[in-house]
Design a protein around this motif. Structure first.
Motif, mmCIF file in Angstrom:
data_model
loop_
_atom_site.group_PDB
_atom_site.id
_atom_site.type_symbol
_atom_site.label_atom_id
_atom_site.label_comp_id
_atom_site.label_asym_id
_atom_site.label_seq_id
_atom_site.Cartn_x
_atom_site.Cartn_y
_atom_site.Cartn_z
ATOM 1 N N UNK A 1 -7.648 -5.167 7.449
ATOM 2 C CA UNK A 1 -8.489 -4.220 7.097
ATOM 3 C C UNK A 1 -9.430 -3.396 5.974
ATOM 4 N N UNK A 2 -8.263 -2.614 5.526
ATOM 5 C CA UNK A 2 -8.788 -1.950 4.074
ATOM 6 C C UNK A 2 -8.532 -2.133 2.839
ATOM 7 N N UNK A 3 -7.440 -3.375 2.924
ATOM 8 C CA UNK A 3 -7.430 -3.902 1.779
ATOM 9 C C UNK A 3 -8.756 -4.406 0.795
ATOM 10 N N UNK A 4 -8.905 -5.069 -0.695
ATOM 11 C CA UNK A 4 -9.607 -6.058 -1.043
ATOM 12 C C UNK A 4 -10.149 -7.227 -0.671
ATOM 13 N N UNK A 5 -11.194 -7.867 -0.529
ATOM 14 C CA UNK A 5 -10.966 -9.211 0.376
ATOM 15 C C UNK A 5 -9.948 -10.045 0.157
ATOM 16 N N UNK A 6 -9.299 -10.623 -1.535
ATOM 17 C CA UNK A 6 -8.825 -11.349 -1.571
ATOM 18 C C UNK A 6 -6.760 -11.279 -1.318
ATOM 19 N N UNK A 7 -6.778 -9.675 -1.033
ATOM 20 C CA UNK A 7 -5.572 -10.102 -0.493
ATOM 21 C C UNK A 7 -5.512 -9.838 0.811
ATOM 22 N N UNK A 8 -6.560 -8.963 1.563
ATOM 23 C CA UNK A 8 -6.717 -9.101 3.060
ATOM 24 C C UNK A 8 -6.250 -10.546 3.852
ATOM 25 N N UNK A 9 -6.960 -11.392 2.992
ATOM 26 C CA UNK A 9 -6.987 -13.164 3.083
ATOM 27 C C UNK A 9 -5.553 -13.928 2.916
ATOM 28 N N UNK A 10 -4.507 -12.802 1.724
ATOM 29 C CA UNK A 10 -3.458 -13.526 1.940
ATOM 30 C C UNK A 10 -2.227 -13.215 2.740
ATOM 31 N N UNK A 11 -2.532 -11.447 2.983
ATOM 32 C CA UNK A 11 -1.869 -11.069 4.099
ATOM 33 C C UNK A 11 -2.139 -11.435 5.065
ATOM 34 N N UNK A 12 -3.220 -12.155 5.851
ATOM 35 C CA UNK A 12 -3.422 -12.215 6.778
ATOM 36 C C UNK A 12 -2.537 -13.178 6.972
ATOM 37 N N UNK A 13 -2.439 -14.813 6.161
ATOM 38 C CA UNK A 13 -1.568 -15.845 5.968
ATOM 39 C C UNK A 13 -0.294 -15.261 6.787
ATOM 40 N N UNK B 1 4.261 6.420 -1.121
ATOM 41 C CA UNK B 1 3.692 5.364 -2.052
ATOM 42 C C UNK B 1 2.327 5.295 -1.847
ATOM 43 N N UNK B 2 1.711 5.839 -0.481
ATOM 44 C CA UNK B 2 0.435 6.043 0.142
ATOM 45 C C UNK B 2 -0.442 4.662 -0.750
ATOM 46 N N UNK B 3 -0.069 3.384 -0.694
ATOM 47 C CA UNK B 3 -0.604 2.409 -0.970
ATOM 48 C C UNK B 3 -0.774 1.051 -0.001
ATOM 49 N N UNK B 4 -1.869 1.036 0.288
ATOM 50 C CA UNK B 4 -2.051 0.602 1.615
ATOM 51 C C UNK B 4 -1.235 -0.978 1.473
#
Length: 160
Positions: A139-151, A93-96
């Motif tokens: 850490x390499x993702x967009x800020x919105x995705x970072x928040x969701x994934x961190x939760x 896939x190569x997608x973070x």
């Protein structure tokens, strides 16, 4: 025999016709299962990343249900095997986002597995290594995705 460099391959492929390229791809797919899997991903699944993630998650479910849970040696061996296959799908896939989602799911399944992974230090080490990898990828993702994934990651880590 030494293989050609990537630049040499690119230059040579420029001169090939569409039919010749098709034949080369088919010939490549005959030699290794990974080549065929990559070609399958690129042709049929890359346009629907969510569907691809869902298929890999179903594969993970099946693999976890088949793990021999008689002792921790077999659990660890099965877990490493599943993880190796997940990494292969991530490479295709190569997608973070895909990497994070699949590793999160792996950690969730590992955490909820019976018998508990807390009784084996080696399995805990596998879990902790994947958590570190997830954090790096997040850490390499967009800020919105970072928040969701961190939760989501926090839910998995805190779920004792």
């Amino acid at each position: 025999m030494k293989p050609a460099t990537l630049k040499q391959l690119k230059d040579e492929l420029k001169d090939k016709s569409a039919i010749e390229l098709k034949e080369l791809c088919l010939q490549l797919s005959r030699f290794k299962i990974e080549n065929k899997e990559l070609l399958t991903y690129l042709l049929f699944e890359s346009h629907d990343e969510d569907g691809y993630i869902q298929k890999v998650k179903e594969f993970i479910d099946v693999q976890f249900s088949e793990i021999n849970s008689n002792n921790y040696y077999y659990i660890r061996k099965g877990t490493r095997k599943i993880l190796a296959k997940i990494k292969k799908h991530i490479r295709y896939s190569k997608k973070k986002e895909t990497e994070v989602e699949l590793l999160l799911y792996f950690c969730f399944k590992l955490k909820s597995m019976k018998p508990s992974m807390n009784r084996s230090q080696r399995i805990q080490n596998i879990f902790e290594t994947q958590v570190r990898m997830i954090k790096k990828a997040i850490d390499k993702l967009h800020e919105d995705l970072q928040y969701d994934f961190k939760l989501e990651l926090d839910k998995i880590i805190d779920n004792e």
